[in-house]
Design a protein around this motif. Structure first.
Motif, PDB file in Angstrom:
ATOM      1  N   TRP A   1       0.807  -1.216   0.000  1.00  0.00           N
ATOM      2  CA  TRP A   1       0.000   0.000   0.000  1.00  0.00           C
ATOM      3  C   TRP A   1       0.844   1.272   0.000  1.00  0.00           C
ATOM      4  O   TRP A   1       0.330   2.374   0.011  1.00  0.00           O
ATOM      5  CB  TRP A   1      -0.953   0.025   1.198  1.00  0.00           C
ATOM      6  N   PHE A   2       2.161   1.129  -0.037  1.00  0.00           N
ATOM      7  CA  PHE A   2       3.058   2.274   0.129  1.00  0.00           C
ATOM      8  C   PHE A   2       3.663   2.656  -1.217  1.00  0.00           C
ATOM      9  O   PHE A   2       4.264   1.817  -1.892  1.00  0.00           O
ATOM     10  CB  PHE A   2       4.166   1.879   1.116  1.00  0.00           C
ATOM     11  N   SER A   3       3.491   3.916  -1.622  1.00  0.00           N
ATOM     12  CA  SER A   3       4.081   4.381  -2.878  1.00  0.00           C
ATOM     13  C   SER A   3       5.243   5.319  -2.557  1.00  0.00           C
ATOM     14  O   SER A   3       5.031   6.475  -2.185  1.00  0.00           O
ATOM     15  CB  SER A   3       3.036   5.106  -3.727  1.00  0.00           C
ATOM     16  N   GLN A   4       6.460   4.816  -2.712  1.00  0.00           N
ATOM     17  CA  GLN A   4       7.620   5.669  -2.444  1.00  0.00           C
ATOM     18  C   GLN A   4       7.673   6.847  -3.411  1.00  0.00           C
ATOM     19  O   GLN A   4       8.099   7.945  -3.044  1.00  0.00           O
ATOM     20  CB  GLN A   4       8.916   4.858  -2.551  1.00  0.00           C
ATOM     21  N   ASP A   5       7.196   6.642  -4.635  1.00  0.00           N
ATOM     22  CA  ASP A   5       7.179   7.752  -5.600  1.00  0.00           C
ATOM     23  C   ASP A   5       6.289   8.884  -5.104  1.00  0.00           C
ATOM     24  O   ASP A   5       6.641  10.059  -5.199  1.00  0.00           O
ATOM     25  CB  ASP A   5       6.684   7.265  -6.967  1.00  0.00           C
ATOM     26  N   ASP A   6       5.103   8.527  -4.589  1.00  0.00           N
ATOM     27  CA  ASP A   6       4.189   9.551  -4.059  1.00  0.00           C
ATOM     28  C   ASP A   6       4.816  10.267  -2.865  1.00  0.00           C
ATOM     29  O   ASP A   6       4.731  11.490  -2.750  1.00  0.00           O
ATOM     30  CB  ASP A   6       2.853   8.920  -3.632  1.00  0.00           C
ATOM     31  N   VAL A   7       5.416   9.487  -1.988  1.00  0.00           N
ATOM     32  CA  VAL A   7       6.029  10.074  -0.788  1.00  0.00           C
ATOM     33  C   VAL A   7       7.192  10.982  -1.182  1.00  0.00           C
ATOM     34  O   VAL A   7       7.342  12.094  -0.673  1.00  0.00           O
ATOM     35  CB  VAL A   7       6.502   8.957   0.179  1.00  0.00           C
TER      36      VAL A   7
END
Lengths: 383, 84
Positions: A19-25
């Motif tokens: 559920w984690f998007s490093q790109d978004d973060v």
């Protein structure tokens, strides 16, 4: 140019979370107001998560008693300003992220032209006035806001998803009337600060600070999700290990939501306030402009007659003065000076002013709200 | 106006009572009653949450049927102002 480790390797474990998007973060830009106990924890989490750009706002300097709750500060940092010191530590934690420090009062240092670019603002301050001001900014600009608060046992995190739900309940929607009474105790009548006021100190620990900080950072990642369209409050008990989550509805008589209705139009006064307000001055329906903080218009001593601002309003920020202004500088009579303080001005009067010491002014009506952003160096008159 | 019977408690759950109040009462009335009856600290501000529905009650909210049903649990939570 980055001097850090290869980002892909640094964030490898994050990429394994479904559920984690490093790109978004990494593409997020988050502002944090207050770099104290909760601010330290929020900033630590944001940096370790790899949030791409972090702006830190704090007016305060590090004192020895801060060290029991501030993971980013050391004994050698005592006396340094919190924002700059915290920024330096975050760059050490992750050289790949952009961190900027803004020492000073955020009300004055915030770049309102760039404010709408924030993914979220996180409020980690220790007073109601700053919370109320940041809430107003976020509500008007449509920037999602997270408010935090702690004591020695509880931590609270409020989320206001203004960027996706402009009509979501705001911080002031849930404030009890007693808060306004408490805030007013700091001021003498009219809005001048009391000369002597002993602030109540609320003891806290790093336990509640870290609880609030991690919850706030977690919530900051979750703005934009369809299930997060309503404002919510998480209230956690660090001793019992329990928490509640509740929806914060909009209040019909909220001082912000009831007064500043959509659509909200934000105008940068590049040609000066006079030019920007000209259409309103010509309108028969708009009589008054609201200032986001009170200003001193004039004063006159009842004893000796010494006066200023009778012909041309002074337009001094009331917050820059205390109740000592009521003592006459001419004859020395105590409490003899009558001071006119206002936060609403006639359009014509404001349009004629060459300097207005507030970051923006507002015109509110049933049809919507107009926000006129002024220059950071008080104003802006392009005439 | 009719009355509604519900449970009120403090956030630490050390105080809990079943009360009956007129539906014309407001959220702020409940908070004030809790502060008075349980001698809660008066230098703190409080908000009210309906634990049963998961909704906060704004201070001016009446105890309308849409917001408080018989048997609901309302929790008085301190408004936390510290952060440093």
């Amino acid at each position: 140019m980055s001097f850090g480790m290869e980002p892909a390797a640094r964030y490898l474990r994050h990429t394994l979370i479904d559920w984690f998007s490093q790109d978004d973060v990494s593409s997020a830009r988050v502002g944090v107001v207050g770099a104290g106990a909760v601010g330290n924890e929020v900033l630590k989490c944001l940096a370790l998560l790899g949030v791409g750009a972090i702006d830190i706002y704090d007016f305060d300097r590090i004192e020895v008693h801060n060290l029991t709750r501030s993971v980013l500060f050391r004994e050698t940092d005592i006396g340094k300003d919190k924002a700059t010191c915290a920024a330096e530590r975050l760059r050490e934690l992750d050289p790949n992220i952009k961190v900027a420090a803004y020492p000073g009062d955020f009300w004055r240092t915030l770049d309102l032209d760039a404010f709408a670019g924030y993914s979220a603002m996180i409020c980690c301050v220790d007073n109601f006035e700053a919370r109320i001001r940041l809430n107003l900014l976020c509500r008007l600009w449509g920037v999602s806001l997270i408010n935090t608060g702690i004591d020695s046992r509880y931590a609270v995190v409020d989320t206001f998803p203004f960027s996706q739900s402009p009509d979501a309940g705001c911080y002031e929607c849930g404030l009890p009337p007693s808060v306004y009474q408490r805030v007013s105790q700091r001021y003498s009548c009219g809005g001048l600060k009391k000369i002597a006021f002993i602030e109540k100190r609320i003891p806290t620990t790093v336990i509640t600070a870290s609880l609030a900080g991690s919850l706030a950072a977690s919530q900051a990642l979750r703005f934009g999700l369809p299930e997060n369209r309503a404002s919510r409050r998480i209230f956690a008990d660090s001793i019992a290990g329990t928490s509640t989550s509740s929806e914060l509805p909009q209040r019909a008589d909220c001082p912000v939501c009831a007064q500043y209705r959509a659509p909200i139009q934000i105008t940068r006064c590049r040609g000066g306030l006079h030019a920007a307000l000209a259409p309103l001055a010509a309108s028969e329906t708009t009589a008054e402009i609201t200032l986001p903080e009170p200003v001193i218009m004039s004063f006159q001593c009842k004893s000796c007659g010494l006066a200023q601002g009778q012909d041309k309003p002074l337009l001094w920020r009331a917050a820059d003065h205390d109740a000592g202004l009521a003592n006459c500088a001419g004859c020395g009579a105590e409490g003899a000076v009558e001071i006119e303080i206002r936060d609403k001005l006639a359009v014509e009067l404001l349009a004629a002013a060459q300097q207005v010491p507030v970051p923006f002014v507002l015109s509110a009506s049933d049809w919507g709200t107009q926000v006129f952003v002024l220059g950071r160096d008080s104003n802006n008159d392009g005439r | 106006m009719t009355d509604v019977k519900f449970i009120i408690r403090t956030a630490d759950q050390t105080r809990k009572a079943e009360v009956e109040m007129d539906r014309s009462s407001m959220g702020s009335d409940i908070v004030q009653a809790a502060v008075d009856n349980w001698a809660l600290p008066t230098d703190t501000d409080y908000s009210l949450v309906n634990i049963s529905t998961g909704k906060s009650l704004v201070p001016s909210q009446l105890l309308d049927e849409n917001f408080v049903k018989p048997g609901d649990i309302l929790e008085v939570q301190p408004v936390l102002v510290a952060g440093t």
